[in-house]
Scaffold this motif. Sequence first.
Motif, PDB file in Angstrom:
ATOM      1  N   GLU A 330       0.852  -1.189   0.000  1.00  0.00           N
ATOM      2  CA  GLU A 330       0.000   0.000   0.000  1.00  0.00           C
ATOM      3  C   GLU A 330       0.891   1.242   0.000  1.00  0.00           C
ATOM      4  OE1 GLU A 330      -3.122   0.243  -0.332  1.00  0.00           O
ATOM      5  OE2 GLU A 330      -3.890  -1.786   0.081  1.00  0.00           O
ATOM      6  N   ASN A 331       0.243   2.380   0.135  1.00  0.00           N
ATOM      7  CA  ASN A 331       0.939   3.655   0.327  1.00  0.00           C
ATOM      8  C   ASN A 331       0.758   4.106   1.772  1.00  0.00           C
ATOM      9  OD1 ASN A 331       1.803   4.311  -2.485  1.00  0.00           O
ATOM     10  ND2 ASN A 331      -0.409   4.240  -2.857  1.00  0.00           N
ATOM     11  N   TYR A 332       1.826   4.646   2.372  1.00  0.00           N
ATOM     12  CA  TYR A 332       1.801   5.059   3.776  1.00  0.00           C
ATOM     13  C   TYR A 332       2.395   6.465   3.889  1.00  0.00           C
ATOM     14  CZ  TYR A 332       1.164   0.034   4.479  1.00  0.00           C
ATOM     15  OH  TYR A 332       0.698  -1.257   4.427  1.00  0.00           O
ATOM     16  N   LEU A 364      -2.296   8.663  -3.236  1.00  0.00           N
ATOM     17  CA  LEU A 364      -1.918   9.055  -1.883  1.00  0.00           C
ATOM     18  C   LEU A 364      -2.639   8.182  -0.867  1.00  0.00           C
ATOM     19  CD1 LEU A 364      -2.033  12.958  -2.243  1.00  0.00           C
ATOM     20  CD2 LEU A 364      -0.081  11.412  -2.534  1.00  0.00           C
ATOM     21  N   PRO A 365      -2.057   8.035   0.337  1.00  0.00           N
ATOM     22  CA  PRO A 365      -2.698   7.198   1.359  1.00  0.00           C
ATOM     23  C   PRO A 365      -4.075   7.710   1.766  1.00  0.00           C
ATOM     24  CG  PRO A 365      -0.390   7.605   1.908  1.00  0.00           C
ATOM     25  CD  PRO A 365      -0.719   8.495   0.756  1.00  0.00           C
ATOM     26  N   SER A 366      -4.261   9.024   1.734  1.00  0.00           N
ATOM     27  CA  SER A 366      -5.561   9.620   2.070  1.00  0.00           C
ATOM     28  C   SER A 366      -5.602  11.015   1.450  1.00  0.00           C
ATOM     29  CB  SER A 366      -5.753   9.696   3.595  1.00  0.00           C
ATOM     30  OG  SER A 366      -4.750  10.506   4.198  1.00  0.00           O
ATOM     31  N   ASP A 367      -6.694  11.711   1.634  1.00  0.00           N
ATOM     32  CA  ASP A 367      -6.863  13.044   1.055  1.00  0.00           C
ATOM     33  C   ASP A 367      -5.877  14.006   1.714  1.00  0.00           C
ATOM     34  OD1 ASP A 367      -7.662  15.484   0.091  1.00  0.00           O
ATOM     35  OD2 ASP A 367      -9.806  15.121   0.360  1.00  0.00           O
ATOM     36  N   ILE A 368      -4.990  14.597   0.913  1.00  0.00           N
ATOM     37  CA  ILE A 368      -3.958  15.477   1.450  1.00  0.00           C
ATOM     38  C   ILE A 368      -4.560  16.719   2.098  1.00  0.00           C
ATOM     39  CG2 ILE A 368      -3.689  16.655  -0.773  1.00  0.00           C
ATOM     40  CD1 ILE A 368      -0.919  15.994   1.813  1.00  0.00           C
TER      41      ILE A 368
END
Length: 722
Positions: A330-332, A364-368
């Motif tokens: 995943e992305n972290y 991206l792992p979540s919304d920046i």
Amino acid sequence: MVFLVACSLARAQRSKRVVDVLRLPCWYAVYEGSLFCDEVCQGDEIIVDLENDLMSDTTSIHWHGLHMVGTPYMDGVPQLTQCPIQPGTTFRYSAPSSLGPPSGIVPHPAWDHLQVQCLIQPGTNFRYSVPSSPGPPSGTVSHPKWDHLQQQYRLVVRYHFLADKPGTHYWHSHSGFQRADGMFGSLVVRTSEDPIAHLYDIDDPSHVLVLTDWLEDLAIKKFVYHHHSVHDNKPYNILVNGRGYIDTALAYEGRHPPLSVITVKQGYRHRIRSVSNSIQNCPIEVSVDGHNMTLVTKDGSPVQPIQVESFVIYGGERWDFVIEANNCVENYWIKFHGLLDCDDRFKSAHQVAVLRYEGAPDSLPSDITDMTWALTKREGFQVNTLNKAPGDETFLTAAEIQSFGETVDYSGTPDHTFWIDFDFHPSNNDLFHHEDYYPFYAVPKKHRLFMPQMNYISLMLPSSPPLSQPESVPPQEFCNAEHPPVTPNNNCTTDFCACFHTLSVRKDSLVEMVLIDKGLTYYANHPFHLHGHEFAVVGMGKLGSNTTRQEVQNLEKNGLLMRNFNQSTIMDTVTVPDGGYTVIRFWASNPGYWLFHCHISFHIEVGMGLVIKVGDDSMFAPAPPNFPRCGNFAPTRTEDLKGSDQLTDFQMIQRLLLYFLAQTEIKCIEGSRTRNSSITRERRTLLDHSGGIETLMARGMVYYSRSLPGRLTLGFLSATAL
């Protein structure tokens, strides 16, 4: 600013490999990747041509972490180890002459057959005067009446520069605020005998995180706003390798720079290198979502592995850590949490980068936009915690970390011990609070500028580098707490003291420095960096929100001052707890003049530092052939002062002295309040601190003016005026 960089790698088998030559603008180097060679090995010979294409600013480069053993002229501190590099000239940080043709002075084509004045350096004087005869004939390079003028050349100087210490380091400008404006980059020195190689599987050259706090404007503009107005100097954000999401209001047309990405392979242990170029007082907490980190080196020196949830990195420090990629593909988030000048009392500076597993989506792992300063904070075990003392099980300080493997013995009785306290001091001075026009306590609090000083002294470097031009630095310019500069009250705690603050130590001696952050004015923190050496951190403590030298010395008298010699951590940059102390020791094995200073840009620029002189001048390596010279262009002979040859030297000095002593109101000392005073006292001050009338005759009045409060302005007096 343009660099021309080449690295010559001299391998153990003596084979050579020349890395590609880069000619890049410095901002490209910072924002698009490393300027310097990716693969430099310990013992390599390095050639760097620094071409200064700035219109008016001088420059230099310091190689932060390399000790320049045998090549102190390479350290890159203007006015200390070299002359500033002039605009329109090239300076070569290079290997020995055996690598190329003999060096020499190459005149710039545009300036052939012209007498060109060098740029007037900060802290120097230049006299614009007309000689008794017309200017020098066309084509001449010198003229007796124009000796204080110097031609400007493109200089190519060859001397030895070795990558002497393996590990993660960095290079940066040591001139003004250029480091704050982007003139810096990583420098990794590799070794085939890495003692911690068993702790990781992959050491990818791209796995380097260069961190800096980001000002939204040029640093000189911020400096002037902050020091002469009410504008703040706090960073808006943190950048990672020149990248990062920034405040939308500051983003051009709403477009944000991309985030930095570290790509790892599942199932492997990856070594990641981090460097802090913090400009302001901005320590940064580093953490990685879903992963712990194992710290393995500090400032290039291996440490006993420590697994942490987060660590704090201060300006000038370097930490290497290992991440085991044992999570899902995943992305972290890699998170960077700003403290002090970067915390939520001001602009909540923070940043993120991406740890991306091979095979994970390019997302991206979540919304920046949901990321906040508070969300970049990670709780848990931490190393190098801000303003804390040893003894807490939830963190470790720099004094509690242990070196990896065999270490040098620092436990003997020191040959030199220096007690250095520092804080922000209220003071009238010609820089910011002129005693007559803008005194410190006569202005509103918001306009008062406290000066960061060490032992109540501000460092003022001489006009000529003492390393290469020792004869150009008068002995009375040197000072320290035991031999302070002359001031109106001869008291640096009440008067403003600025001079060439120097501590002299014997070569190969054991030196101990007890650094005390009194913490009386602000809640702050100062990371200190030593050039030319590394040191052991043997002690650290915190007495409260503030302290005094006397309180720390009382601990020493009672045997309570912490000193730990069990595999003490080795580093070249360390912080001091606010209201506490740090004890360091080092073996002074490298002859030269070495800067020791706070690594906060605005602090060193106003003099928060000192110089350690190791050995005597006879032990210094000789200056390279044709090494650039610089200095003060103010006249030092009486014939220059009087402007004619009608009077003898003795007559001129005699009349100047009589004129000076005849005044009941002393008005010719700049920087001191105009006052009625005893002529006898002024006469004694003048004669005692100038070496007497014979010395004045031999040297000239102005030569000794630097030993008096301010500087004498007697040069305007003519013979007829006397």
